[in-house]
Enzyme design. Structure first.
Site, PDB file in Angstrom:
ATOM      1  N   SER A 196      14.912  28.840  42.857  1.00  0.00           N
ATOM      2  CA  SER A 196      16.192  29.548  42.833  1.00  0.00           C
ATOM      3  C   SER A 196      17.067  29.056  41.677  1.00  0.00           C
ATOM      4  O   SER A 196      16.681  29.154  40.514  1.00  0.00           O
ATOM      5  CB  SER A 196      16.890  29.386  44.188  1.00  0.00           C
ATOM      6  OG  SER A 196      17.992  30.259  44.306  1.00  0.00           O
ATOM      7  N   ALA A 197      18.237  28.487  41.965  1.00  0.00           N
ATOM      8  CA  ALA A 197      19.078  27.954  40.895  1.00  0.00           C
ATOM      9  C   ALA A 197      18.376  26.818  40.162  1.00  0.00           C
ATOM     10  O   ALA A 197      18.597  26.604  38.965  1.00  0.00           O
ATOM     11  CB  ALA A 197      20.404  27.474  41.465  1.00  0.00           C
TER      12      ALA A 197
END
Length: 368
Positions: A196-197
Site C-alpha cells: 500500500s503506502a
C-alpha cells in the site's frame, strides 16, 4: 479520543457509519473465516471515518501493545530486536523500527542481526497504512513469514507519519536508510518491499535515490497493492466505484489520507508522491527487477494495472476477487503459508491470499 467523541456530531458520524455497515453488508451464507475477516475490516474501516486522523493514528498505535502476543504466535524460528536496542554502531541501520532474522543467524546469543558476510542479502520492508497509520508491529503477519521462508534478515523502519510530518519527510528518510543499506550490503543485495503506502515508498525511494542521489537500483522490489496514485483524479477511476463492494477501503478515508500526506495539493502530481506518474523508462531503470501483486477486487485496481503496464517486464500477479493487500492476512486466516499444504493441492484450491504470499516468497528466493 474524547475530542473526537465530543466534537460536533463526531460521535453520531461514527455510529451511523457503523450501523450502515451492519445493515448494508453481511457475510454470505456458510461464510468462511476470510469472509468474516473482510467483514470485520470493512466494519472497522467505515466506522473509523468518523474519527480524526490523528485520533485513528493514536488508536492503532495503542493497539500494538499486543506486540508480545503476536511475537509468541508468529515468531517460530524468528528472532527480533528493536533497532535502537542493537549492540554495535553498524546495527543502527534503519533508524527506528525493528529487525527480524532467522534464529541462529544473529550475533551474541541472537541479540543482534547478522553481519553481511553471514546474510549478504537483506529485505528493507516499508509498512503500509496510508502513510498515517500502522508500524512495524502491525505488519508482523507478513514480515515474520517473509523472514521465515526466505531465510533473510528484514529491517522494518519507522518513518515519520502525517498529519504531523508531511511529504517529503518519509521519502527522504527512507532514501537515507536505503543509502545506508547500499553502502553496507551493496545495492544488488538490498530488496525493497512494501504494501500500500509502503509500496509507494519503495517506488519513490528507488526513484529519488536513482535520479536525485546517484544511487544504484536495488536488487529487487516487491510491491503489494501499492498506493501509487494520490491525485484527486484517481478517485474518479472506475475501479473505485466498481470494487467498493469487494474492498474494505472507504473512498472518503483514502482522499483524507492523501490530503494529510502533502502540504500543497499541487504536490499530489509529483512523481515522488504519485510514482505511477513517473516516466516509464525511469521506473524501469530505478526498479529493474520488480514484483507487483494486487487483487482484482481492489478499489486501487486501475492505478496498479497502469503501473504494471509501465513497469513491464515486471512480474505481475493478479489475485482474483481479492481486496487491498490480501497477502497481509494470509497467515492470520489460513495459517503459515496455508499450512504448507498448497503444494499438494490443485492451484485453483489454494486461497488467493496464500497464492499471493507464495508468489512473493518465490520471487525473493529465485529472482533476487
Amino acid at each position: 479520543f474524547l475530542r473526537c467523541l465530543f466534537a460536533p456530531l463526531g460521535w453520531l458520524s461514527c455510529l451511523l457509519s457503523a450501523l450502515y455497515q451492519c445493515f448494508s453488508w453481511s457475510c454470505p451464507k456458510n461464510g468462511s473465516l476470510w469472509d468474516f475477516t473482510i467483514y470485520l475490516l470493512r466494519f472497522v474501516a467505515y466506522a473509523s471515518t468518523g474519527f480524526r486522523d490523528s485520533t485513528l493514528q493514536a488508536i492503532v498505535d495503542l493497539a500494538t501493545i499486543a506486540g508480545p502476543i503476536l511475537s509468541i504466535w508468529l515468531g517460530n524460528g524468528v528472532s527480533r530486536c528493536q533497532v535502537s536496542e542493537t549492540l554495535n554502531p553498524t546495527d543502527t541501520l534503519g533508524g527506528r523500527g525493528e529487525w527480524l532474522w532467522p534464529k541462529g543467524m544473529g550475533r551474541k546469543r541472537d541479540t543482534a542481526p547478522p553481519l553481511p558476510e553471514d546474510a549478504p542479502k537483506v529485505i528493507l520492508y516499508m509498512h503500509g497504512g496510508a502513510f498515517v497509520l500502522c508500524n512495524s508491529v502491525t505488519h508482523r503477519t507478513i514480515t515474520y513469514e517473509l523472514c521465515r521462508r526466505t531465510n533473510l534478515p528484514i529491517c522494518v523502519p519507522l518513518y515519520q507519519r502525517p498529519p504531523h510530518f508531511k511529504y517529503p519527510v518519509a521519502v527522504d528518510q527512507m532514501t537515507d536508510i536505503f543509502a545506508q543499506f547500499v553502502k553496507y550490503y551493496g545495492a544488488s543485495n538490498v530488496i525493497l518491499a512494501g504494501d500500500s503506502a509502503g509500496g509507494n515508498l519503495c517506488l519513490t525511494t528507488a526513484i529519488n535515490g536513482f535520479k536525485n542521489r546517484g544511487l544504484p537500483p536495488p536488487g529487487g522490489v516487491v510491491l503489494i497493492s501499492p498506493w501509487c496514485d494520490l491525485t484527486s483524479a484517481s478517485m474518479d477511476s472506475p475501479s473505485i466505484t466498481a470494487n467498493s463492494p469487494t474492498d474494505y477501503l472507504p473512498p472518503d478515508l483514502i482522499s483524507r489520507f492523501a490530503d494529510d500526506y502533502v502540504t500543497d495539493a499541487s504536490d499530489l502530481d509529483n512523481e515522488l508522491v504519485s510514482p505511477v506518474l513517473a516516466d516509464a523508462q525511469v521506473l524501469r531503470e530505478a526498479c529493474p527487477n520488480t514484483f507487483l501483486c494486487f487483487g482484482t477486487g481492489e478499489e486501487l485496481l486501475d492505478q496498479d494495472r497502469t503501473l504494471a503496464e509501465k513497469m513491464q517486464p515486471a512480474e505481475v500477479v493478479e489475485l482474483v476477487g481479492m481486496p487491498h493487500v490480501s497477502p497481509l492476512f494470509a497467515t492470520a486466516v489460513y495459517g503459515e503459508g496455508g499450512d504448507g499444504e498448497e503444494e499438494e493441492e490443485e492451484e485453483e484450491d489454494v486461497p488467493q491470499p496464500v497464492v499471493g504470499l507464495n508468489a512473493i516468497i518465490n520471487f525473493v528466493n529465485t529472482r533476487c
